[in-house]
Write an enzyme that holds these catalytic residues in place. Structure first.
Site, PDB file in Angstrom:
ATOM      1  CG  ASP A   1      -2.049   0.950   1.187  1.00  0.00           C
ATOM      2  OD1 ASP A   1      -1.860   2.052   0.627  1.00  0.00           O
ATOM      3  OD2 ASP A   1      -3.136   0.637   1.694  1.00  0.00           O
TER       4      ASP A   1
ATOM      5  CG  HIS B   1      -3.306   5.028  -0.495  1.00  0.00           C
ATOM      6  ND1 HIS B   1      -3.391   3.730  -0.945  1.00  0.00           N
ATOM      7  CD2 HIS B   1      -3.957   5.795  -1.408  1.00  0.00           C
ATOM      8  CE1 HIS B   1      -4.069   3.708  -2.083  1.00  0.00           C
ATOM      9  NE2 HIS B   1      -4.424   4.947  -2.398  1.00  0.00           N
TER      10      HIS B   1
ATOM     11  CB  SER C   1      -4.320  -2.272   3.442  1.00  0.00           C
ATOM     12  OG  SER C   1      -3.657  -1.896   2.270  1.00  0.00           O
TER      13      SER C   1
HETATM   14 CO1  B1M Z   1      -5.670   5.475  -4.124  1.00  0.00          CO
HETATM   15  N1  B1M Z   1      -7.263   4.449  -3.685  1.00  0.00           N
HETATM   16  N2  B1M Z   1      -5.025   4.037  -5.249  1.00  0.00           N
HETATM   17  N3  B1M Z   1      -4.237   6.684  -4.568  1.00  0.00           N
HETATM   18  N4  B1M Z   1      -6.658   6.835  -3.261  1.00  0.00           N
HETATM   19  C1  B1M Z   1      -8.178   5.014  -2.685  1.00  0.00           C
HETATM   20  C2  B1M Z   1      -7.844   4.505  -1.286  1.00  0.00           C
HETATM   21  C3  B1M Z   1      -9.585   4.467  -3.204  1.00  0.00           C
HETATM   22  C4  B1M Z   1     -10.653   4.315  -2.111  1.00  0.00           C
HETATM   23  C5  B1M Z   1     -10.072   5.396  -4.334  1.00  0.00           C
HETATM   24  C6  B1M Z   1     -11.407   4.970  -4.945  1.00  0.00           C
HETATM   25  O1  B1M Z   1     -11.459   4.017  -5.662  1.00  0.00           O
HETATM   26  N5  B1M Z   1     -12.465   5.691  -4.640  1.00  0.00           N
HETATM   27  C7  B1M Z   1      -9.159   3.091  -3.861  1.00  0.00           C
HETATM   28  C8  B1M Z   1      -9.166   1.864  -2.942  1.00  0.00           C
HETATM   29  C9  B1M Z   1     -10.269   0.895  -3.280  1.00  0.00           C
HETATM   30  C10 B1M Z   1     -10.187  -0.379  -2.528  1.00  0.00           C
HETATM   31  O2  B1M Z   1      -9.228  -0.856  -2.013  1.00  0.00           O
HETATM   32  N6  B1M Z   1     -11.337  -0.992  -2.482  1.00  0.00           N
HETATM   33  C11 B1M Z   1      -7.760   3.413  -4.346  1.00  0.00           C
HETATM   34  C12 B1M Z   1      -7.086   2.686  -5.365  1.00  0.00           C
HETATM   35  C13 B1M Z   1      -7.890   1.631  -6.062  1.00  0.00           C
HETATM   36  C14 B1M Z   1      -5.747   2.958  -5.718  1.00  0.00           C
HETATM   37  C15 B1M Z   1      -4.877   2.181  -6.729  1.00  0.00           C
HETATM   38  C16 B1M Z   1      -5.001   0.654  -6.674  1.00  0.00           C
HETATM   39  C17 B1M Z   1      -5.213   2.704  -8.123  1.00  0.00           C
HETATM   40  C18 B1M Z   1      -4.514   2.010  -9.262  1.00  0.00           C
HETATM   41  O3  B1M Z   1      -3.311   1.918  -9.301  1.00  0.00           O
HETATM   42  N7  B1M Z   1      -5.305   1.534 -10.163  1.00  0.00           N
HETATM   43  C19 B1M Z   1      -3.460   2.647  -6.344  1.00  0.00           C
HETATM   44  C20 B1M Z   1      -2.907   1.772  -5.209  1.00  0.00           C
HETATM   45  C21 B1M Z   1      -1.467   1.649  -5.211  1.00  0.00           C
HETATM   46  C22 B1M Z   1      -0.999   0.865  -4.004  1.00  0.00           C
HETATM   47  O4  B1M Z   1      -1.208   1.276  -2.880  1.00  0.00           O
HETATM   48  N8  B1M Z   1      -0.371  -0.254  -4.251  1.00  0.00           N
HETATM   49  C23 B1M Z   1      -3.753   4.002  -5.763  1.00  0.00           C
HETATM   50  C24 B1M Z   1      -2.855   5.063  -5.795  1.00  0.00           C
HETATM   51  C25 B1M Z   1      -3.119   6.331  -5.294  1.00  0.00           C
HETATM   52  C26 B1M Z   1      -2.210   7.540  -5.502  1.00  0.00           C
HETATM   53  C27 B1M Z   1      -0.720   7.184  -5.504  1.00  0.00           C
HETATM   54  C28 B1M Z   1      -2.549   8.198  -6.817  1.00  0.00           C
HETATM   55  C29 B1M Z   1      -2.686   8.483  -4.341  1.00  0.00           C
HETATM   56  C30 B1M Z   1      -1.887   8.296  -3.034  1.00  0.00           C
HETATM   57  C31 B1M Z   1      -0.804   9.298  -2.845  1.00  0.00           C
HETATM   58  C32 B1M Z   1      -0.216   9.205  -1.457  1.00  0.00           C
HETATM   59  O5  B1M Z   1      -0.816   8.827  -0.488  1.00  0.00           O
HETATM   60  N9  B1M Z   1       1.018   9.593  -1.400  1.00  0.00           N
HETATM   61  C33 B1M Z   1      -4.102   7.952  -4.092  1.00  0.00           C
HETATM   62  C34 B1M Z   1      -5.103   8.699  -3.398  1.00  0.00           C
HETATM   63  C35 B1M Z   1      -4.764  10.124  -3.074  1.00  0.00           C
HETATM   64  C36 B1M Z   1      -6.350   8.131  -3.021  1.00  0.00           C
HETATM   65  C37 B1M Z   1      -7.574   8.804  -2.376  1.00  0.00           C
HETATM   66  C38 B1M Z   1      -8.277   9.589  -3.477  1.00  0.00           C
HETATM   67  C39 B1M Z   1      -7.310   9.733  -1.214  1.00  0.00           C
HETATM   68  C40 B1M Z   1      -6.517   9.121  -0.071  1.00  0.00           C
HETATM   69  C41 B1M Z   1      -6.099  10.179   0.927  1.00  0.00           C
HETATM   70  O6  B1M Z   1      -4.965  10.611   0.945  1.00  0.00           O
HETATM   71  N10 B1M Z   1      -7.051  10.659   1.734  1.00  0.00           N
HETATM   72  C42 B1M Z   1      -8.388   7.536  -1.875  1.00  0.00           C
HETATM   73  C43 B1M Z   1      -9.868   7.774  -1.737  1.00  0.00           C
HETATM   74  C44 B1M Z   1     -10.364   7.633  -0.309  1.00  0.00           C
HETATM   75  O7  B1M Z   1      -9.641   7.464   0.628  1.00  0.00           O
HETATM   76  N11 B1M Z   1     -11.645   7.642  -0.162  1.00  0.00           N
HETATM   77  C45 B1M Z   1      -7.831   6.455  -2.701  1.00  0.00           C
HETATM   78  C46 B1M Z   1      -6.798  11.682   2.748  1.00  0.00           C
HETATM   79  C47 B1M Z   1      -6.203  11.036   4.004  1.00  0.00           C
HETATM   80  C48 B1M Z   1      -5.940  12.081   5.060  1.00  0.00           C
HETATM   81  O8  B1M Z   1      -7.145  10.120   4.498  1.00  0.00           O
HETATM   82  O9  B1M Z   1      -5.475   8.210   4.546  1.00  0.00           O
HETATM   83  O10 B1M Z   1      -7.937   7.833   5.054  1.00  0.00           O
HETATM   84  P1  B1M Z   1      -6.759   8.697   5.092  1.00  0.00           P
HETATM   85  O11 B1M Z   1      -6.409   9.029   6.624  1.00  0.00           O
HETATM   86  C49 B1M Z   1      -7.371   9.440   7.563  1.00  0.00           C
HETATM   87  C50 B1M Z   1      -7.979   8.292   8.364  1.00  0.00           C
HETATM   88  O12 B1M Z   1      -8.180   7.129   7.612  1.00  0.00           O
HETATM   89  C51 B1M Z   1      -7.035   8.134   9.517  1.00  0.00           C
HETATM   90  O13 B1M Z   1      -6.568   9.464   9.760  1.00  0.00           O
HETATM   91  C52 B1M Z   1      -6.632  10.267   8.579  1.00  0.00           C
HETATM   92  C53 B1M Z   1      -7.418  11.535   8.865  1.00  0.00           C
HETATM   93  O14 B1M Z   1      -7.065  12.166  10.052  1.00  0.00           O
HETATM   94  N12 B1M Z   1      -5.876   7.261   9.426  1.00  0.00           N
HETATM   95  C54 B1M Z   1      -5.270   6.792  10.559  1.00  0.00           C
HETATM   96  C55 B1M Z   1      -5.182   6.788   8.379  1.00  0.00           C
HETATM   97  N13 B1M Z   1      -4.177   6.030   8.778  1.00  0.00           N
HETATM   98  C56 B1M Z   1      -4.186   6.013  10.107  1.00  0.00           C
HETATM   99  C57 B1M Z   1      -3.360   5.376  11.029  1.00  0.00           C
HETATM  100  C58 B1M Z   1      -3.654   5.537  12.378  1.00  0.00           C
HETATM  101  C59 B1M Z   1      -4.713   6.330  12.793  1.00  0.00           C
HETATM  102  C60 B1M Z   1      -5.538   6.958  11.903  1.00  0.00           C
HETATM  103  O15 B1M Z   1      -2.918   4.968  13.354  1.00  0.00           O
HETATM  104  C61 B1M Z   1      -1.834   4.179  13.000  1.00  0.00           C
END
Ligand code: B1M
Length: 216
Positions: A99, A101, A152
């Site tokens: 992963d 992200h 993940s």
């Molecule tokens: Co990706 N991606 N992505 N992506 N991406 C998602 C997660 C997805 C939901 C988008 C969608 O389809 N709507 C989807 C997953 C679907 C699934 O698994 N069912 C997805 C996909 C499919 C993919 C790829 C597979 C796409 C592809 O290649 N075809 C690929 C995966 C690659 C891989 O990982 N092997 C991929 C790639 C990418 C980018 C590289 C383009 C980019 C990431 C850049 C980066 O992180 N450096 C990206 C992005 C930006 C997203 C979305 C749009 C936004 C994620 C984000 O940064 N959110 C995302 C959509 C979504 O999440 N709904 C998506 C903002 C961030 C602050 O939120 O990380 O959730 P988040 O963190 C939150 C809480 O979750 C929590 O605190 C934060 C807020 O305070 N939290 C924790 C998180 N970790 C924590 C740990 C803790 C405590 C709290 O304690 C340890």
């Protein structure tokens, strides 16, 4: 566009020209860096996720949005308040194997670091062996795993099973977070296979309050 809308739009459009000036204005108007991130920028990221999920946005544009988000967070970070109670404990933080992200994980790093924790952030795509090696090497008090893919959540389960097998579950309370996780999955499914503490954090602030509880 009004400033708030403009900042959100910058994330959606991946437009960083003039970003710093808008962030400065938002702070000058009295918004805290954290409210700018939570109330404006993350709203933009949410829209990006929806557009990507529904096929209306292509991956390179998602990447651009993520870059703008990271630039904004890096710009705001020095303006954040820091508590002066250092040395509350040490946590190893990683995005799990497979992963990439890391925006959420890095926010957790910032919030914990600014609130007295020593964070060893080992980055993305980390296998459990690397996470445990880091926890050992840095004498961590807890382990934090982040992951956004559905895949993940399965890796996290395997990681906890591996920790249980190695007999280190009592040693390291585990904090889990990321968009694909649910509280029910962590508290019902994962807790049943893990003999130590495992907690779900919805966001970085819950991560902080959980760390405060774990370290109390
Ligand atoms: Co990706 N991606 N992505 N992506 N991406 C998602 C997660 C997805 C939901 C988008 C969608 O389809 N709507 C989807 C997953 C679907 C699934 O698994 N069912 C997805 C996909 C499919 C993919 C790829 C597979 C796409 C592809 O290649 N075809 C690929 C995966 C690659 C891989 O990982 N092997 C991929 C790639 C990418 C980018 C590289 C383009 C980019 C990431 C850049 C980066 O992180 N450096 C990206 C992005 C930006 C997203 C979305 C749009 C936004 C994620 C984000 O940064 N959110 C995302 C959509 C979504 O999440 N709904 C998506 C903002 C961030 C602050 O939120 O990380 O959730 P988040 O963190 C939150 C809480 O979750 C929590 O605190 C934060 C807020 O305070 N939290 C924790 C998180 N970790 C924590 C740990 C803790 C405590 C709290 O304690 C340890």
């Amino acid at each position: 566009l009004p400033l708030e809308e403009r900042l959100k739009r910058r994330i959606i459009d991946g437009e960083r020209n003039g970003l710093e000036a808008d962030l400065d204005t938002a702070m000058a108007e009295g918004r805290t860096p954290l409210s700018i991130i939570n109330d404006l920028l993350l709203d933009g990221m949410k829209v990006v996720g929806e557009l990507f999920g529904s096929g209306q946005m292509q991956l390179p544009f998602v990447l651009q949005s993520a870059e703008v988000m990271k630039t904004a967070v890096a710009y705001l970070e020095p303006h954040m308040e820091r508590a002066d109670d250092d040395g509350k404990g040490r946590i190893v933080l990683a995005t799990v194997k497979g992963d990439v992200h890391d925006i959420g994980k890095n926010l957790v790093d910032i919030i914990l670091s600014n609130n007295g924790y020593d964070v060893v952030n080992i980055g993305i795509k980390q296998p459990i062996t690397a996470i445990l090696d880091a926890a050992e090497e840095h004498r961590a008090d807890a382990i934090g795993m982040s992951g956004l893919l559905v895949k993940s959540t399965v890796i996290m389960k395997e990681n906890l099973a591996e920790m249980a097998t190695r007999g280190v579950a009592e040693r390291w309370p585990v904090l889990l977070g990321g968009a694909a996780l649910t509280r029910a999955y962590v508290e019902d499914d994962l807790r049943s296979i893990y003999p130590g503490q495992v907690h779900y954090a919805r966001d970085a602030f819950e991560g902080l309050s959980l760390m405060d509880r774990v370290m109390a």
